[in-house]
Every structure is written in structure tokens, then in C-alpha cells.
Design an enzyme around this catalytic site. Structure first.
Site, PDB file in Angstrom:
ATOM      1  N   GLU A   1      -7.842   5.053  -4.594  1.00  0.00           N
ATOM      2  CA  GLU A   1      -6.685   5.520  -3.815  1.00  0.00           C
ATOM      3  C   GLU A   1      -5.405   5.418  -4.644  1.00  0.00           C
ATOM      4  O   GLU A   1      -4.471   6.200  -4.447  1.00  0.00           O
ATOM      5  CB  GLU A   1      -6.569   4.734  -2.506  1.00  0.00           C
ATOM      6  CG  GLU A   1      -7.667   5.115  -1.516  1.00  0.00           C
ATOM      7  CD  GLU A   1      -7.581   4.351  -0.203  1.00  0.00           C
ATOM      8  OE1 GLU A   1      -7.478   5.004   0.853  1.00  0.00           O
ATOM      9  OE2 GLU A   1      -7.625   3.101  -0.222  1.00  0.00           O
TER      10      GLU A   1
ATOM     11  N   GLU B   1      -6.977  -3.599  -4.014  1.00  0.00           N
ATOM     12  CA  GLU B   1      -8.377  -3.386  -3.647  1.00  0.00           C
ATOM     13  C   GLU B   1      -8.844  -2.029  -4.195  1.00  0.00           C
ATOM     14  O   GLU B   1      -9.603  -1.970  -5.145  1.00  0.00           O
ATOM     15  CB  GLU B   1      -8.488  -3.449  -2.119  1.00  0.00           C
ATOM     16  CG  GLU B   1      -9.893  -3.441  -1.566  1.00  0.00           C
ATOM     17  CD  GLU B   1      -9.884  -3.625  -0.052  1.00  0.00           C
ATOM     18  OE1 GLU B   1     -10.260  -4.719   0.411  1.00  0.00           O
ATOM     19  OE2 GLU B   1      -9.490  -2.681   0.672  1.00  0.00           O
TER      20      GLU B   1
ATOM     21  N   ASP C   1       0.788  -1.245   0.000  1.00  0.00           N
ATOM     22  CA  ASP C   1       0.000   0.000   0.000  1.00  0.00           C
ATOM     23  C   ASP C   1       0.818   1.292   0.000  1.00  0.00           C
ATOM     24  O   ASP C   1       0.325   2.326   0.452  1.00  0.00           O
ATOM     25  CB  ASP C   1      -0.940   0.031   1.233  1.00  0.00           C
ATOM     26  CG  ASP C   1      -1.926  -1.115   1.276  1.00  0.00           C
ATOM     27  OD1 ASP C   1      -1.977  -1.899   0.308  1.00  0.00           O
ATOM     28  OD2 ASP C   1      -2.655  -1.243   2.278  1.00  0.00           O
TER      29      ASP C   1
END
Length: 657
Positions: A495, A491, A415
Site C-alpha cells: 500500500e 505493516e 497511514d
């Protein structure tokens, strides 16, 4: 685009040792952490990777290939690995060296298996699996199926046809004569000692023309491939190849769409030559170089259409309240992700204030942004912070350096684009409204962006090339150094979009046209990939009907799987699934959801299941794309907002439709 500034160095106690499966010559450079071949380099790892169109599994003595079937339920679509063919040496060594990655590129990876004298050039989108047999070796080709027949297809013994009882036919090609033998009843083909190039390809269809195409392009093989963003909204693929004739590769549906923009005389698309894939049909493309071109998209600070004067007052009164509540000593989290979201939320308020010409609140926002961002950039934040580790080459957090689960796995390279994207948004806005501050912290800002967006020379001395973004799939992978059966995954596309959008805004703030171009290109591709593979339209989607009819959006997209659930919520939480693909709400969201018909399908699928105030805000925002009045009424009734969102931001969004 690189920064000489380095955050304080640390030694992580949770990162795996890269020296097991990378060759020594690569270990002095930063190493990929979120790549298409990551499973191959996880110590003790044994899981396959999807190198289109095959699932490939490597071991210290062999390589196994699967041409996978698509399996599906209403909840999940996946490709299962079955070792259709396994290639190794027929001689067993008493010692066994580790397989190693000896080189890697944007579009390929070279895997050496020294104990079998094999070097595999695994190039993404090649219908052939190509190996160099480096010294005379008796080869073994085995299968879990039963071999129906092995026949030589030419007089030179350089082409064989292998038929299996699972309906598959594989073609075997060699650069010089090879003598293959199959004892009836066994599941093994062996050879006399052979050195040279061997290529195997599955026949995707029993149609004879497929065989003729593979025969025609059997001699030219790719060693590696580079993908270079050459100017805004254009990426060039260039393969390094050996052998004679033209190069045959396979393109996924988004490639085909982008190739059609730029009709190069150098490329021929073979629309009837198809391999199945979870990503949609892969079609043949002949040519050594591809040019992929997207439509330009606007990367702007403010909304595309602006806010009408009569709506200013309502937004201003919300701004006054939201800004009054900003308090840097009460952020309430030390998590790099949730903290970054708070920074991004405040930065939005500054740009909304600019857009509605209400500058009174900007000094308060500026003070909040400085007080929240500076401690992370100068290393004085209590309880967490950014550090640099040399083993793989990149940023970790203080918490993540000793705990692989802290900060959602930031310390094992999960991430990075998400967390850093939120910080970069805040930095870009602050550098815009306070250029002097921007100059002071420019080295730290560039260190953050280069961690995941290094496009400089192939081996920047501190960070690997494009940590998260995959230049073959044309989107990012969020998962880092963890072995997964289905490969990498991502996912939240929104973002990821925020990360490259924020990098482009930072380029605008610093007058850095190359950063603007790089960020704009990656954001355009990330948006197209989200629309292609995550947004499941009622009509015109790539997925099996049973999966498509129950799902308007993919939860987690894996290299080899599509899942309806999220990491943190069940598939039944439709508002969670919608929300995580919308937040943070930004001017670029308009481009991500430019298809109003799809937005309506997604909202109508979600609304009956809405419960949480924070997620309702995201659902109503999308409703505002096609039904502004109803969405505005609902937003005015909300009692709470996602921690990265605000009432001001929702009003700005609706009033700028």
C-alpha cells in the site's frame, strides 16, 4: 510541487501539543509526524528511538545510549534498550527546562538539554554520539553496568577508554583536554568543568583495527544531513560537518547495494568495519556525500507485457459484470481507508478496459469515480471528509479530528500514504480519461499528494517534508503521533508502493515530470526496502535463523523490532500476512514481486493455511507469477474478492503474466 488549495480548517481535539519539545523557532512551520525521532517529541514521552547504531533515550537532564543486542524467538526479533551510557551534567539545577528539538534534517536531529548545557547532534549512521558542551560544565557519565577501568589514551587528555563489565568498551574523545575521574567501585565517571565537543563511540569488536579507525576519524563530526532526490532513481546524501579530516558514517545493507551502482571517487566503503543492527550489518563509509542510485523501474498505466487477444473475451465478460454492479450510492462505508479502496478498485476497471480495448464500460466507470471522489474533494461528503489542521500542519479527517482511533488513526497522522494513495489512484485515472475534470480538481489533487509527498522547499508553509518516507531507511513509516517502545512502524509495503506509484501516475496525467520523477524514485526505493527487510527468503535473508525459518514475510516492521503478527491478525493467519503485502494488485506489483523463486516460497508457505476467499485471490495472484495455469483455474473458482479487488482485476493479472 505544491498546492495553494487548502481543505477547510479544523481544530483537532485529539492531537498532542507540539510546543512541549520543539523549540519555538520551529513551531511556525509544519512539523514531522512520522519521523525517526518522533518519540522524542510526544508529550511525557520516555521511549527510545533507534538512531543507527544506537538506541537513544532523552530526558530533560540527560541522554542515554544503548548499543543493543539482538534478541529473537520464532515470532519476533528485537533490540532491547539498556542504558549502557548516560551523559548529563554533574551539577543539578534547582529548575529543569524541557529538552527541545532545536533543528532536524533528513539524516539527523539536534537535541538541546539546557539544564545540562548539552546540545547533541544525533546523526543517523554515525558510530559516534556527539555533543557540544555549551559552557563550562562538570559532566557525569554513568552506566547500569560496572566500570572495569577508565584509562587515558593520550598525553593531551583528549581520548579515554572506558571498559564495562558487559564486555563493552567505549572510547571518549574531546576537542580539548578534559579531566575525567572514576572512583573505584562506582558506576560514574565525572569531569572537571569542560566546554567544547565530546564524542563517545562503542567499540563494536575487540579487534585493534576498529580502534585505529575510530581514532582516525574522531575529529570530523556531522551537524546534520540532507538527502535529496536529484533526478529519477538517484538520491544524494550531503552532511554539514565540522572539525578536521574526513567523515566516517555507517551504511545499512540497502545503502551498500545502492552505493555500489555509482562508484564515486569521493566514497570509500570499509567492508570490514561493522556494527551489528536489526537491519543487517552497518558498514563504514568515508566521505561527505553519498550518491545512491537504483535501477530504473517502469511506472506505467498498463501491464508491462500486455494481454494477448485470445484472453480478451474472458476479461471483457468479467468487466461487464463488475461494472454493472458499480453503484455510488451503495459504497457502504464512510471510512477514508475502505472508501479509498472502493475508489481504487473502480479505477482499475477503467484501465483494464483500456488494455483489452473495451471502451463501452468506461463512461459508467467515469460516472462512478466522479460521484465517489468529488464529495471528498469539494467537502460535501456526508459523515466524513478531509480537513486541514495547523498545529502540526496537515490533513485530518472529520471523524479523525475528534476521535484518535477513527479511520485507523488518520487524525493522529497514521497511514496517510495508504488512504490518500487509493484516492490519488482514482484521481489519476479520472484525470487521464477526463482531462477537463482533472484540471477542475487539480488544486485539490495536489493538496492531497503534497500532504505526504512534499519535496518542495524545506519548510512548505502547509505540509512537512515527506511525511511518511524515511530517506535514511529508504521506506515509509505508517505510524504517526503515538509513542511506541520500538519506534515507528509499517505493516503494508504494497500500500506504500501504491501511494508513490499513484502519485507518479497523477504526474503522468497532469504532464508533471517532477511529480513523475519523485513518485518513481520513492516507489523504486520502497520496493527495494520491502524486498530487503519484509521479504524473508529461505536463503539470503538478513535475519536470525530461528526467525527466518518460520517466517517468509515480516508482519509489522518497527524501527527496532520485526514482528510476525499484524495489527489486526495473528501470526498464524499466513494468508493475511501475504495479502497485506500484495494488495492492491497493480502493474507495479510485478516489480515488487519480480523474484519468482521468492513468490513461490511465499505461496507454498501460505497455501496450506488458506481459508478466506478474499485472501485466496492475493495468494493465487502470486502463484500466477510462476504457475499461470493452476492459478487461473483456482481464480475461476473463487466466490468472493477483497473489497479493493475484483474478478476482472485477477483475470487481467493472470492473463498479463
Amino acid at each position: 510541487m505544491s498546492s495553494s488549495f487548502l481543505f477547510p480548517q479544523t481544530h483537532s481535539t485529539v492531537l498532542p501539543d507540539p510546543s512541549t519539545y520543539f523549540s519555538p523557532n520551529l513551531l511556525s512551520s509544519p512539523l514531522p509526524t512520522n519521523s525517526f525521532f518522533q518519540n522524542f517529541v510526544i508529550p511525557n514521552g520516555a521511549q527510545p528511538e533507534y538512531i543507527h547504531p544506537y538506541l537513544i533515550k532523552t530526558s530533560n537532564s540527560s541522554l542515554s545510549a544503548s548499543y543493543p543486542f539482538l534478541l529473537f524467538t520464532a515470532a519476533v526479533l528485537y533490540q532491547a534498550f539498556v542504558p549502557d551510557l548516560t551523559i548529563s551534567s554533574a551539577q543539578t539545577h534547582s529548575y529543569e527546562q524541557n529538552r527541545v528539538i532545536s533543528s532536524h534534517s533528513d539524516l539527523g536531529v539536534t537535541v538541546d538539554i539546557p539544564s545540562s548545557n548539552l546540545r547533541f547532534f544525533l546523526t543517523r549512521g554515525s558510530p559516534f554520539i556527539t555533543a557540544s558542551v555549551t559552557s563550562p560544565t562538570s559532566l557525569s557519565i554513568t552506566t547500569v553496568h560496572t566500570i572495569v577501568s577508565l584509562s587515558s589514551g593520550d598525553d593531551n587528555n583528549t581520548r579515554y577508554t572506558l571498559q564495562l563489565n558487559n564486555t563493552q568498551t567505549w572510547l571518549i574523545y574531546t576537542s580539548s583536554p578534559i579531566y575525567l575521574n572514576h572512583d573505584g567501585g562506582s558506576s560514574e565517571v565525572t569531569s572537571k568543568p569542560f566546554s567544547g565537543i565530546i564524542r563517545v563511540a562503542v567499540l563494536p569488536d575487540s579487534n585493534p583495527k576498529y580502534e585505529a579507525i575510530l581514532d582516525k576519524f574522531r575529529s570530523c563530526y556531522p551537524l546534520s544531513g540532507d538527502a535529496t532526490p536529484v533526478e529519477p532513481f538517484r538520491v544524494v546524501y550531503q552532511w554539514q560537518k565540522e572539525g578536521s579530516g574526513s567523515l566516517l558514517m555507517l551504511a545499512h545493507p540497502l545503502h551498500v547495494k545502492l552505493l555500489s551502482h555509482y562508484n564515486s571517487a569521493h566514497v570509500t566503503v570499509l567492508h570490514d568495519f561493522k556494527y551489528r543492527s536489526i537491519d543487517g550489518d552497518l558498514v563504514g563509509v568515508v566521505g561527505d556525500s553519498w550518491v545512491l542510485e537504483t535501477d530504473p523501474i517502469p511506472v506505467t498505466w498498463h501491464s508491462n507485457k500486455g494481454v494477448k487477444n485470445e484472453s480478451h473475451d474472458e476479461i471483457v465478460s468479467a468487466l461487464v459484470k463488475d461494472v454493472r454492479e458499480l453503484n455510488s450510492s451503495a459504497v457502504g462505508t464512510i471510512s477514508s481507508y475502505f472508501y479509498g479502496k472502493r475508489v481504487g478498485r473502480a479505477a482499475r476497471l477503467a484501465l483494464i478496459a483500456e488494455e483489452v480495448s473495451f471502451s463501452n464500460v468506461v463512461p459508467t466507470i467515469k460516472k462512478f469515480l466522479k460521484e465517489t471522489i468529488e464529495p471528498w474533494l469539494d467537502g460535501t461528503f456526508k459523515g466524513n471528509g478531509f480537513l486541514y489542521e495547523r498545529k502540526w500542519g496537515g490533513l485530518v479527517t472529520q471523524l479523525g479530528s475528534t476521535d484518535s482511533t477513527a479511520d485507523f488513526g488518520f487524525g493522529i497522522y497514521n497511514d496517510h500514504h495508504y488512504h490518500l494513495g487509493y484516492f490519488l489512484y482514482g484521481i489519476a485515472v479520472l484525470a487521464k480519461i477526463d482531462p477537463e475534470w482533472g484540471q477542475k480538481y487539480k488544486p485539490q489533487a495536489y493538496s492531497l499528494v503534497t500532504d505526504f509527498m512534499n519535496l518542495g522547499q524545506k519548510y512548505n508553509s502547509y505540509y512537512p517534508r515527506l511525511r511518511c518516507f524515511d530517506l535514511y531507511k529508504l521506506h515509509s513509516w505508517a505510524s504517526g503521533l503515538t509513542e511506541f517502545e520500538d519506534g515507528r512502524n509499517q505493516e503494508s509495503t504494497s500500500e506504500a508502493v501504491n501511494a508513490y506509484y499513484s502519485a507518479a501516475l497523477m504526474g503522468l496525467a497532469y504532464g508533471d515530470s517532477s511529480l513523475v520523477a519523485a513518485g518513481s524514485t520513492l516507489v523504486a526505493l520502497e520496493i527495494l526496502a520491502a524486498q530487503t527487510w519484509w521479504h524473508v527468503k529461505v536463503e539470503d535473508n538478513l535475519y536470525e535463523e530461528e526467525f527466518a525459518k518460520d517466517n517468509r514475510i515480516v508482519g509489522i516492521l518497527w524501527a527496532s523490532k520485526r514482528d510476525s503478527k499484524l495489527w489486526w491478525a495473528n501470526a498464524t493467519c499466513r494468508e493475511c500476512r501475504l495479502g497485506i503485502q500484495v494488495l492492491p494488485l497493480l502493474p507495479i506489483t510485478e516489480t515488487l514481486f519480480s523474484d519468482a523463486d521468492y513468490a513461490k516460497e511465499l505461496v507454498e508457505w501460505t497455501l496450506p493455511y488458506s481459508q478466506s476467499e478474499g485472501w485466496k485471490g492475493m495468494t493465487y495472484a502470486l502463484q500466477g507469477i510462476y504457475d499461470k495455469e493452476t492459478a487461473l483455474e483456482k481464480i475461476r473458482m473463487l466466490k468472493g474478492f477483497d473489497d479493493g479487488n475484483s474478478y476482472s482485476n485477477l483475470l487481467w493479472w493472470i492473463h498479463s503474466r
